[in-house]
Write an enzyme that holds these catalytic residues in place. Sequence first.
Site, mmCIF file in Angstrom:
data_model
loop_
_atom_site.group_PDB
_atom_site.id
_atom_site.type_symbol
_atom_site.label_atom_id
_atom_site.label_comp_id
_atom_site.label_asym_id
_atom_site.label_seq_id
_atom_site.Cartn_x
_atom_site.Cartn_y
_atom_site.Cartn_z
ATOM 1 N N GLY A 75 0.803 -1.216 0.000
ATOM 2 C CA GLY A 75 0.000 0.000 0.000
ATOM 3 C C GLY A 75 0.833 1.261 0.000
ATOM 4 O O GLY A 75 0.290 2.357 0.119
ATOM 5 N N THR A 77 2.690 4.318 -1.459
ATOM 6 C CA THR A 77 2.539 5.114 -2.676
ATOM 7 C C THR A 77 3.746 6.027 -2.842
ATOM 8 O O THR A 77 4.601 6.124 -1.969
ATOM 9 C CB THR A 77 1.252 5.951 -2.632
ATOM 10 O OG1 THR A 77 1.280 6.813 -1.476
ATOM 11 C CG2 THR A 77 0.024 5.057 -2.548
ATOM 12 N N SER A 101 -3.384 2.169 -4.211
ATOM 13 C CA SER A 101 -3.130 3.457 -3.567
ATOM 14 C C SER A 101 -4.075 3.659 -2.393
ATOM 15 O O SER A 101 -3.835 4.505 -1.525
ATOM 16 C CB SER A 101 -3.308 4.593 -4.581
ATOM 17 O OG SER A 101 -4.630 4.592 -5.107
ATOM 18 N N ASN A 102 -5.139 2.869 -2.360
ATOM 19 C CA ASN A 102 -6.138 2.972 -1.297
ATOM 20 C C ASN A 102 -6.851 1.626 -1.212
ATOM 21 O O ASN A 102 -7.293 1.097 -2.231
ATOM 22 C CB ASN A 102 -7.125 4.099 -1.624
ATOM 23 C CG ASN A 102 -8.094 4.391 -0.502
ATOM 24 O OD1 ASN A 102 -8.798 3.512 -0.027
ATOM 25 N ND2 ASN A 102 -8.146 5.646 -0.085
ATOM 26 N N PHE A 103 -6.971 1.071 -0.013
ATOM 27 C CA PHE A 103 -7.540 -0.267 0.142
ATOM 28 C C PHE A 103 -9.004 -0.263 0.567
ATOM 29 O O PHE A 103 -9.550 -1.315 0.874
ATOM 30 C CB PHE A 103 -6.706 -1.080 1.134
ATOM 31 C CG PHE A 103 -5.480 -1.682 0.510
ATOM 32 C CD1 PHE A 103 -5.518 -2.939 -0.066
ATOM 33 C CD2 PHE A 103 -4.294 -0.974 0.469
ATOM 34 C CE1 PHE A 103 -4.400 -3.487 -0.663
ATOM 35 C CE2 PHE A 103 -3.161 -1.508 -0.121
ATOM 36 C CZ PHE A 103 -3.213 -2.769 -0.691
ATOM 37 N N HIS A 134 -5.265 14.728 4.556
ATOM 38 C CA HIS A 134 -4.758 13.587 5.312
ATOM 39 C C HIS A 134 -4.090 14.060 6.597
ATOM 40 O O HIS A 134 -3.854 15.249 6.793
ATOM 41 C CB HIS A 134 -3.741 12.788 4.480
ATOM 42 C CG HIS A 134 -4.370 11.879 3.474
ATOM 43 N ND1 HIS A 134 -4.675 12.283 2.196
ATOM 44 C CD2 HIS A 134 -4.760 10.582 3.558
ATOM 45 C CE1 HIS A 134 -5.216 11.278 1.536
ATOM 46 N NE2 HIS A 134 -5.282 10.232 2.336
ATOM 47 N N LYS A 138 1.461 11.844 6.827
ATOM 48 C CA LYS A 138 1.546 11.408 5.429
ATOM 49 C C LYS A 138 2.504 12.319 4.676
ATOM 50 O O LYS A 138 2.357 13.542 4.675
ATOM 51 C CB LYS A 138 0.163 11.427 4.768
ATOM 52 C CG LYS A 138 0.164 10.837 3.366
ATOM 53 C CD LYS A 138 -1.242 10.639 2.849
ATOM 54 C CE LYS A 138 -1.254 10.032 1.461
ATOM 55 N NZ LYS A 138 -0.607 8.704 1.401
ATOM 56 N N GLY A 144 -1.699 9.263 -3.309
ATOM 57 C CA GLY A 144 -1.889 8.335 -4.421
ATOM 58 C C GLY A 144 -3.353 8.202 -4.789
ATOM 59 O O GLY A 144 -3.710 8.023 -5.959
#
Length: 242
Positions: A75, A77, A101-103, A134, A138, A144
Site C-alpha cells: 500500500g 505510494t 493506492s487505497n484499500f 490527510h 503522510k 496516491g
Amino acid sequence: MKVAIIGFGKMGQAIKTLAEKENHEVSLIIDRNNSQDFTSEKLQGIDVAFEFSEPGEASGNVMKLLQSGVSVVCGTTGWTIETDLINKVCSEKGIAFFHASNFSPGTWMFFRLNEWFAKQMTGTAYEVSIREKHHIHKKDKPSGTAITLANYICQGNPSFTGWKPDNDFSCGNKIPVSSVREGEIAGIHTSVWDSDYDTIEITHTAKNRAIFAQGAMMAATLIQGKTGIFNMSHILSEYFNL
C-alpha cells in the site's frame, strides 16, 4: 495465514490488530529498529507480506520479498512500480503482487462514480478540481488516491489530460489538485465541479484506518494460491460483483 508486516506505522499496526483478530499468525514485523531481521531466512514459510513503508524503501522491500518467494500486498505510494520486472519474478516464483493506492472498496466505487460523472459532464461549462486531506504524518503530496481519482476522471472525460498541483497556473486541461495535512485525518477526497451558477461536490471520507486494513486483508486472501499482479478491480469483481 502466516503473515509478515513490513513497516510498522499506523497502517502496519492496524493490520496486525485485524490479523490477530481473524486468527492469522503474525510471524514477522520489520521496522527501522530491526531491519537486520529482514532476511530470506526469516521469511521462510510466510504466506503473505504486507508492505506499508516509505516511498524510498518500497521498491527494495517489494523485490526482496518477491525474490524470497513471498506474495506481497503493498500500500506504499509515491514510488515507481516496475511492472514488467515484478510480473517476471511473480511468474518465476509462482506468487502474487497486489498494489493499491487505497484499500477501501468504497473509495474504488467512488472512483468509478467519478468516472461516470465525468463522462456526463463532457461538453459542459463545469471546471473540475480535486481536494485531498490527510493526517500530518503522510509524506507524499498529493496522495496516491487523489492521483488515481484524477486518472479515473480523465478516463471518463478525455478532454482532461492529467493532473497538476493547484498552485501550477500553466495552461492545459489538467485537473488542479490541492493537498492539506492536518491532525489525524484518515483521508478525505473530493472532486469539485464548479460553474458560474452552482458547485457539485462528490466526497469520500474514511472514518478511520480500519477500512484500509480490512481491504488489505481481503487482498491477501484473494491472492492466496494465485500468480501475477492484482489490484482493487479484482476485489470489486470478487467480493462485490462489480
